[in-house]
Design an enzyme around this catalytic site. Structure first.
Site, PDB file in Angstrom:
ATOM      1  N   PRO A   1     -14.226 -64.716  -2.896  1.00 10.35           N
ATOM      2  CA  PRO A   1     -14.277 -63.405  -3.539  1.00 10.35           C
ATOM      3  C   PRO A   1     -14.269 -62.223  -2.582  1.00 10.35           C
ATOM      4  O   PRO A   1     -14.939 -62.253  -1.546  1.00 10.35           O
ATOM      5  CB  PRO A   1     -15.595 -63.436  -4.306  1.00 10.35           C
ATOM      6  CG  PRO A   1     -15.869 -64.878  -4.531  1.00 10.35           C
ATOM      7  CD  PRO A   1     -15.272 -65.611  -3.380  1.00 10.35           C
ATOM      8  N   ASN A   2     -13.525 -61.219  -2.970  1.00  6.69           N
ATOM      9  CA  ASN A   2     -13.442 -59.908  -2.311  1.00  6.69           C
ATOM     10  C   ASN A   2     -12.654 -59.922  -1.002  1.00  6.69           C
ATOM     11  O   ASN A   2     -12.446 -58.868  -0.408  1.00  6.69           O
ATOM     12  CB  ASN A   2     -14.845 -59.309  -2.081  1.00  6.69           C
ATOM     13  CG  ASN A   2     -15.591 -59.100  -3.374  1.00  6.69           C
ATOM     14  OD1 ASN A   2     -15.074 -58.449  -4.268  1.00  6.69           O
ATOM     15  ND2 ASN A   2     -16.778 -59.675  -3.511  1.00  6.69           N
TER      16      ASN A   2
ATOM     17  N   ARG B   1     -12.278 -52.971   2.680  1.00  9.28           N
ATOM     18  CA  ARG B   1     -13.677 -53.325   2.437  1.00  9.28           C
ATOM     19  C   ARG B   1     -14.467 -53.314   3.750  1.00  9.28           C
ATOM     20  O   ARG B   1     -14.207 -54.127   4.636  1.00  9.28           O
ATOM     21  CB  ARG B   1     -13.684 -54.737   1.858  1.00  9.28           C
ATOM     22  CG  ARG B   1     -15.028 -55.324   1.644  1.00  9.28           C
ATOM     23  CD  ARG B   1     -14.906 -56.811   1.315  1.00  9.28           C
ATOM     24  NE  ARG B   1     -16.215 -57.354   1.081  1.00  9.28           N
ATOM     25  CZ  ARG B   1     -16.535 -58.626   1.206  1.00  9.28           C
ATOM     26  NH1 ARG B   1     -15.607 -59.513   1.540  1.00  9.28           N
ATOM     27  NH2 ARG B   1     -17.754 -59.033   0.996  1.00  9.28           N
TER      28      ARG B   1
ATOM     29  N   TYR C   1     -15.680 -56.169   8.542  1.00  3.57           N
ATOM     30  CA  TYR C   1     -14.649 -57.190   8.326  1.00  3.57           C
ATOM     31  C   TYR C   1     -13.317 -56.903   9.023  1.00  3.57           C
ATOM     32  O   TYR C   1     -12.405 -57.718   8.968  1.00  3.57           O
ATOM     33  CB  TYR C   1     -14.420 -57.377   6.817  1.00  3.57           C
ATOM     34  CG  TYR C   1     -15.660 -57.847   6.091  1.00  3.57           C
ATOM     35  CD1 TYR C   1     -16.232 -59.088   6.393  1.00  3.57           C
ATOM     36  CD2 TYR C   1     -16.284 -57.061   5.130  1.00  3.57           C
ATOM     37  CE1 TYR C   1     -17.375 -59.519   5.743  1.00  3.57           C
ATOM     38  CE2 TYR C   1     -17.437 -57.491   4.475  1.00  3.57           C
ATOM     39  CZ  TYR C   1     -17.975 -58.724   4.791  1.00  3.57           C
ATOM     40  OH  TYR C   1     -19.112 -59.152   4.151  1.00  3.57           O
TER      41      TYR C   1
ATOM     42  N   ASN D   1     -13.178 -69.923   4.005  1.00  2.00           N
ATOM     43  CA  ASN D   1     -14.115 -68.810   4.013  1.00  2.00           C
ATOM     44  C   ASN D   1     -14.466 -68.579   2.548  1.00  2.00           C
ATOM     45  O   ASN D   1     -13.720 -67.919   1.815  1.00  2.00           O
ATOM     46  CB  ASN D   1     -13.486 -67.555   4.628  1.00  2.00           C
ATOM     47  CG  ASN D   1     -14.488 -66.402   4.677  1.00  2.00           C
ATOM     48  OD1 ASN D   1     -15.580 -66.487   4.125  1.00  2.00           O
ATOM     49  ND2 ASN D   1     -14.106 -65.322   5.345  1.00  2.00           N
TER      50      ASN D   1
ATOM     51  N   ALA E   1     -18.900 -64.703  -0.437  1.00  2.00           N
ATOM     52  CA  ALA E   1     -20.257 -64.668  -0.999  1.00  2.00           C
ATOM     53  C   ALA E   1     -20.654 -66.009  -1.618  1.00  2.00           C
ATOM     54  O   ALA E   1     -21.846 -66.361  -1.652  1.00  2.00           O
ATOM     55  CB  ALA E   1     -20.349 -63.557  -2.043  1.00  2.00           C
TER      56      ALA E   1
ATOM     57  N   GLU F   1     -15.516 -74.278   8.357  1.00  2.00           N
ATOM     58  CA  GLU F   1     -16.039 -73.097   7.651  1.00  2.00           C
ATOM     59  C   GLU F   1     -15.883 -71.884   8.571  1.00  2.00           C
ATOM     60  O   GLU F   1     -16.253 -71.947   9.749  1.00  2.00           O
ATOM     61  CB  GLU F   1     -17.527 -73.327   7.333  1.00  2.00           C
ATOM     62  CG  GLU F   1     -18.200 -72.120   6.703  1.00  2.00           C
ATOM     63  CD  GLU F   1     -19.706 -72.330   6.490  1.00  2.00           C
ATOM     64  OE1 GLU F   1     -20.226 -73.423   6.822  1.00  2.00           O
ATOM     65  OE2 GLU F   1     -20.354 -71.394   6.008  1.00  2.00           O
TER      66      GLU F   1
ATOM     67  N   HIS G   1     -16.317 -67.519   8.921  1.00  2.00           N
ATOM     68  CA  HIS G   1     -16.710 -66.193   8.434  1.00  2.00           C
ATOM     69  C   HIS G   1     -16.255 -65.159   9.443  1.00  2.00           C
ATOM     70  O   HIS G   1     -16.403 -65.368  10.660  1.00  2.00           O
ATOM     71  CB  HIS G   1     -18.228 -66.094   8.242  1.00  2.00           C
ATOM     72  CG  HIS G   1     -18.728 -67.102   7.258  1.00  2.00           C
ATOM     73  ND1 HIS G   1     -18.565 -66.957   5.909  1.00  2.00           N
ATOM     74  CD2 HIS G   1     -19.319 -68.310   7.443  1.00  2.00           C
ATOM     75  CE1 HIS G   1     -19.041 -68.022   5.295  1.00  2.00           C
ATOM     76  NE2 HIS G   1     -19.498 -68.861   6.205  1.00  2.00           N
TER      77      HIS G   1
ATOM     78  N   ARG H   1     -26.898 -60.622   9.855  1.00  7.86           N
ATOM     79  CA  ARG H   1     -26.867 -59.756   8.669  1.00  7.86           C
ATOM     80  C   ARG H   1     -28.068 -60.049   7.759  1.00  7.86           C
ATOM     81  O   ARG H   1     -29.050 -60.632   8.185  1.00  7.86           O
ATOM     82  CB  ARG H   1     -25.518 -59.950   7.973  1.00  7.86           C
ATOM     83  CG  ARG H   1     -24.352 -59.617   8.918  1.00  7.86           C
ATOM     84  CD  ARG H   1     -23.022 -59.691   8.238  1.00  7.86           C
ATOM     85  NE  ARG H   1     -22.949 -58.734   7.133  1.00  7.86           N
ATOM     86  CZ  ARG H   1     -22.035 -58.784   6.155  1.00  7.86           C
ATOM     87  NH1 ARG H   1     -21.115 -59.742   6.172  1.00  7.86           N
ATOM     88  NH2 ARG H   1     -22.018 -57.889   5.199  1.00  7.86           N
TER      89      ARG H   1
HETATM   90  C1  DQA Z   1     -18.018 -63.423   4.789  1.00  4.04           C
HETATM   91  C2  DQA Z   1     -19.546 -63.243   4.864  1.00  4.04           C
HETATM   92  C3  DQA Z   1     -20.164 -63.327   3.479  1.00  4.04           C
HETATM   93  O1  DQA Z   1     -21.574 -63.157   3.578  1.00  4.04           O
HETATM   94  C4  DQA Z   1     -19.604 -62.235   2.602  1.00  4.04           C
HETATM   95  O2  DQA Z   1     -20.134 -62.339   1.292  1.00  4.04           O
HETATM   96  C5  DQA Z   1     -18.128 -62.202   2.577  1.00  4.04           C
HETATM   97  C6  DQA Z   1     -17.387 -62.456   3.805  1.00  4.04           C
HETATM   98  C7  DQA Z   1     -17.352 -63.203   6.148  1.00  4.04           C
HETATM   99  O3  DQA Z   1     -16.186 -63.584   6.281  1.00  4.04           O
HETATM  100  O4  DQA Z   1     -17.951 -62.628   7.051  1.00  4.04           O
HETATM  101  O5  DQA Z   1     -17.524 -61.880   1.563  1.00  4.04           O
HETATM  102  O6  DQA Z   1     -17.746 -64.759   4.383  1.00  4.04           O
END
Ligand code: DQA
Length: 163
Positions: A22-23, A30, A35, A86, A89, A110, A112, A119
């Site tokens: 998501p997002n 964003r 990011y 990735n 959230a 995995e 990020h 964080r």
């Molecule tokens: C994320 C870190 C997550 O905590 C966050 O909700 C994201 C992006 C990252 O790529 O740093 O949406 O996965």
């Protein structure tokens, strides 16, 4: 002739899925301080290039929906040689994604973009890490390249007699 031979060679290269949660479709717009300023399309192009360099093909996808991601992870069982994920959230909340990744018998990396451990506390726990082969975080978009390189190494080792 040369082109069709190349196309056949490429078709034989192992396929990896790169799944984004998501997002992440909002990358670039964003919180760029966290990011980065690059878009998801740019990230996809960079991943494709990085994979080509190590003899892999990519299927790069993003969804805002948990169930869609579960479906894609299940699809990877038969369609892919490895997974970069990735889960965004959903990393921190989804037992369904944990269970789906558990079903995979392949290297799973995995990723990020941000260093989730620097964080908020709610980002410190990942439901994916316990079922991943390796975790990369805090390198921004470069982390995806690293994941692809690491996955290629794992796949090459698995293909060796004692791998
Ligand atoms: C994320 C870190 C997550 O905590 C966050 O909700 C994201 C992006 C990252 O790529 O740093 O949406 O996965």
């Amino acid at each position: 002739m040369i082109n069709s031979a190349n196309a056949a060679d490429v078709a034989e290269q192992p396929l990896i899925f790169i799944l984004n949660g998501p997002n992440l479709n909002m990358l670039g717009k964003r919180e760029p301080g966290i990011y980065g300023s690059g878009s998801l399309a740019e990230l996809e192009a960079a991943c494709s290039k990085a994979a080509q360099a190590v003899g892999l093909r990519t299927d790069f996808r993003q969804s805002n929906h948990e169930g869609t991601l579960v479906d894609w992870i299940q699809e990877a069982r038969d369609a892919a040689a490895g997974l970069v994920i990735n889960a965004a959230a959903l990393t921190h909340t989804s037992v369904a994604l944990h269970d789906a990744v558990r079903l995979l018998d392949m290297p799973v990396i995995e990723v990020h973009l941000s260093n989730i451990y620097r964080r908020e506390a709610f980002r410190h726990h990942s439901h994916i890490s316990a079922v991943a082969s390796a975790v990369i975080c805090g390198f921004g978009a470069q982390g995806y390249n690293m994941a692809i390189g690491g996955l290629a190494q794992m796949l090459a080792q698995a293909g060796q007699p004692n791998g």
